[in-house]
Scaffold this motif. Structure first.
Motif: not given
Length: 801
Positions: A786-799
């Motif tokens: 879903s779009r919300q799940t996609q956005d959630d993954i995109i927003a994760r911190t890039e270490q």
């Protein structure tokens, strides 16, 4: 990068493309055959009814053998199609028939004929499914927690045996014939004047019916293979005749070659999926029980490394054909249609030696070549794991499909030993599903995944004197309202009071579900293949397993931490906000300029979990400890009925529940807007971890990991550019060793994908068909989310490293 592990053979590549092109359909066959059996055998003991049901399905369902496959066995009428399991739930099926193709994610296609069939079946199941009976079994005082979304258990109440790995080593080493023999002999020794032994009589009878049904199922494929061989070109005809020979032998007889072992394991694994609407049915420590067959065939010249690798890639492709459709409400907790079929490699042998062998490397290689969301691959880490193997594991990580995950022997084994698991069994544990762990073939069902408890929502209710602020429903007497509190100790007192009661309510809900599942849907084959259900004459749900420990899942760990820190620092220590002002901002979702000013203060000026800051980290450790100690008071429904354990413990493997539970949660004092996803697993909230991966590891290691035996799920995200440098790979291996050896971390897994790639995939999904991401304790194709799940993954911190 992909060439490091080689590439799929042409026919496996073609098979993979076919599977990716296949549209997931809804299949009504199992529903029709199940309904037919329940009507015909409605007067029989439920265990026999279930056995005859499975027999009817296996004898009459559509079967086929793909042109590219050397393994036989299919779950539904076409690959990637999802069966309907009417005995678990039909209400949502009928309600959502016209919505399956319109979903925001996890789309399924359905014909009008299938809709008609399912609507015609539905009246038979009205008030007769585990979901309806389970909800009806909830006391009204507990049902309200379920309805308000504080505690969710739909996946439990609508699924059968799950989070389990059966005794595949015994299946292949002895054949189902030996399980049948044991059941028959035990049945003959019963004293039928004892009603308890009379009940066992039916269980043993059911086992014999089911094993013969599996034998017949294999025979159907053997006949089909022989028929196809008559018109196939010579090379393929020889393969099909060999397939027929193998299927007339296994899984009923013991396997004597690598090919026979793989086919035996696959067909049993498949039937377990057909029997039960479960998930997380896992393969266990496959490199350990498969290696003897591979080694022997290598010595005899029957296989090569290349032919064995192709057979494994064939197995993974077949594993990917299995699919499951969930209600839309449940889908939000399991986005991406995951089945969590875990394969575990590495670790140690029961005599404490490094367990890595040539099969371990071959499994890594084959999974890397296949690059699919299934199976879920886990590496068991221990301090003696050599750098060569670590290097290979990181090379798989670099491919960017979220595998393997790493589980740590250095904390999991001691945790098991402390709970009474025998040493030889503790050293033989495997990942089951996501990151949770159990002993294959000896552990009762659902080592985790019982119910989901929303910590941030619970915190808001604690601040609101026991009333749900979203609905205005009074749930219990709290410890006062936040507006009237004068110090942080009152906040902690309110949390402790609320979470103890909510923990108790989660147990009531779980017990009601288990009570119905035990009575209505005992899974015969799954029970027979776990020790020592046959010896005890009890199904898994009755306490037949050697061990039986379970956990629910606690969602929003980081949000709770950050919310508590903000309240303590900004309200009670620095007094920059009054309790009333903050509470009003939460109820209005930080509306207006003043609301946004408050939100930015909460985000920017309060300590954040994930940065190795004891101020915030200790707050959540203490808050979580209240739950950990409380849940120990409540045994599960198998306690005292035979298994070792029979107790509950904590777990953070919240899959994608952070999105679904976030949607139903008001704004929280960490600055999170109403409806936004919660933090997943025990990972920090997005972009709040600003001090690098070492600080994240230190924060997570402060949790009482030894007590959170249900799994401590940590997701990390790095860019492909970062992983392309050899020195960064070396740094990552050193970082993992420190996390596991010194800090005793439980688990970590990596998404290796850039924000730019994910954003482009949202804009141009057709160009990213193969893009796989780690959602939580599992991977999924990005485009099906879903779009919300996609956005959630995109927003994760890039270490960075």
């Amino acid at each position: 990068m992909a060439e490091y592990f080689g590439t799929l053979t042409p026919r496996m590549k073609h098979f993979r493309e076919e599977l990716l092109d296949a549209k997931p359909q809804v299949c009504a066959e199992r529903a029709v055959l199940t309904t037919e059996s329940y009507r015909l055998h409605g007067d029989k003991p439920v265990i026999l009814k279930r056995a005859y049901m499975l027999q009817n399905i296996l004898e009459h369902m559509t079967i086929y053998i793909e042109d590219d496959s050397v393994l036989a066995g299919n779950q539904a009428s076409s690959n990637r199609s999802a069966p309907i399991f009417p005995e678990y739930a039909m209400d949502w099926v009928v309600e959502e028939l016209d919505e399956f193709e319109k979903r925001d994610g996890d789309v399924f296609y359905i014909t009008e004929e299938t809709k008609k069939t399912l609507r015609e079946l539905a009246p038979f199941w009205e008030h007769n499914t585990t979901k309806e009976k389970g909800l009806a079994a909830l006391p009204p005082s507990s049902r309200i927690y379920y309805d308000l979304g504080i505690i969710k258990a739909e996946g439990n109440i609508t699924s059968g045996d799950a989070h389990i790995a059966v005794d595949y080593a015994a299946v292949m080493g002895k054949g189902l014939k030996d399980f049948e023999r044991r059941a028959r002999e035990a049945q003959g020794k019963l004293n039928l004047t004892d009603y308890r032994e009379l009940k066992k009589y039916y269980f043993y009878e059911a086992i014999q019916i089911v094993i013969q049904a599996v034998r017949s199922f294999a025979g159907r494929y053997a006949e089909l293979a022989e028929q196809k061989a008559q018109t196939a070109e010579p090379g393929r005809a020889a393969e099909l005749r060999e397939m027929a020979r193998v299927l007339r032998k296994v899984p009923y007889e013991r396997a004597e070659s690598f090919y026979e072992a793989v086919q035996s394991m696959w067909l049993v694994h498949l039937v377990l999926q057909i029997e039960s609407n479960g998930h997380s049915l896992s393969y266990g420590r496959m490199d350990q029980y498969m290696y003897p067959y591979y080694e022997a065939d290598l010595k005899k010249g029957l296989v090569t490394e290349e032919s064995a690798c192709e057979l494994l890639t064939n197995l993974w492709l077949k594993t990917f054909t299995i699919n499951k459709i969930r209600s839309w409400s449940h889908t939000q907790f399991s986005a991406g249609s995951p089945l969590y079929q875990n394969v575990t490699v590495g670790g140690q042998t029961p005599d404490k030696r490094d367990a890595v062998n040539p099969m371990t490397y071959l499994i890594l290689r084959s999974v890397a070549q296949t690059r699919l969301p299934q199976p879920n691959l886990t590496v068991r880490y221990h301090k003696g794991l050599d750098d060569r193997f670590m290097n290979e594991a990181i090379e798989v990580v670099k491919l960017g499909f979220g595998m393997p995950a790493f589980n740590n022997d250095e904390i999991i084994i001691p945790s098991f030993l402390a709970r009474g698991v025998k040493e030889e069994d503790a050293y033989n544990y495997s990942a089951i599903g996501c990151v949770e762990t159990a002993v294959p073939g000896k552990w009762g069902y659902r080592c985790t995944g019982m119910s989901f408890l929303n910590f941030p929502k619970s915190f808001l209710i604690a601040l609101n004197d026991g009333t749900d602020p979203a609905s205005g429903t009074k749930l219990m007497e709290g410890a006062g309202h936040f507006r009237d509190m004068t110090d942080f100790a009152q906040v902690e007192e309110a949390w402790d009071k609320i979470i103890k009661e909510f923990t108790k309510q989660s147990v009531i809900i779980e017990n009601a579900c288990d009570m119905v599942l035990e009575e209505d849907v005992p899974d015969v084959l799954c029970s027979a293949l776990c020790q020592d259900c046959i010896g005890r004459g009890l199904t898994l749900k009755e306490g037949g397993a050697v061990y039986d420990f379970i956990s629910g899942l606690q969602v929003g760990i980081a949000n709770l931490a950050d919310s508590m820190a903000a309240v303590k620092k900004l309200v009670f220590e620095e007094k920059r906000l009054t309790p009333g002002k903050l509470w009003d901002a939460l109820l209005t979702d930080f509306a207006g300029e003043e609301g946004e000013r408050i939100r930015q203060m909460l985000i920017q000026d309060a300590p954040k979990y994930g940065n190795d800051d004891d101020y915030v980290d200790r707050l959540v450790v203490d808050a979580y400890e209240t739950y950990i100690e409380e849940i120990k008071k409540y045994p599960n429904t198998r306690f005292g009925r035979g298994p070792i354990g029979g107790i509950r413990y904590a777990g953070t493997s919240s899959i994608s529940a952070n999105v679904g539970q976030g949607r139903g949660t008001l704004a929280t004092p960490d600055g999170r807007h109403a409806g936004e996803p919660l933090a997943e697993g025990c990972s920090p909230s997005h972009s709040m971890d600003q001090c690098g991966p070492t600080a994240v590891f230190k924060t997570v290691s402060k949790l009482n990991t030894k007590e959170i035996t249900g799994g401590v799920l940590l997701n990390q995200k790095v860019t492909p550019q970062l992983m392309s440098k050899e020195e960064n790979k070396v740094k990552l291996i050193a970082l993992l060793r420190t996390f596991f050896n010194r800090l005793k971390g439980y688990h970590v897994q990596y998404n290796v994908v850039s924000r730019e790639t994910l954003l482009d995939a949202q804009l141009h999904p057709e160009e990213h068909r193969d893009l796989i991401v780690r959602v939580a304790g599992y991977s999924a194709f990005f485009n099906v989310l879903s779009r919300q799940t996609q956005d959630d993954i995109i927003a994760r911190t890039e270490q960075t490293l």
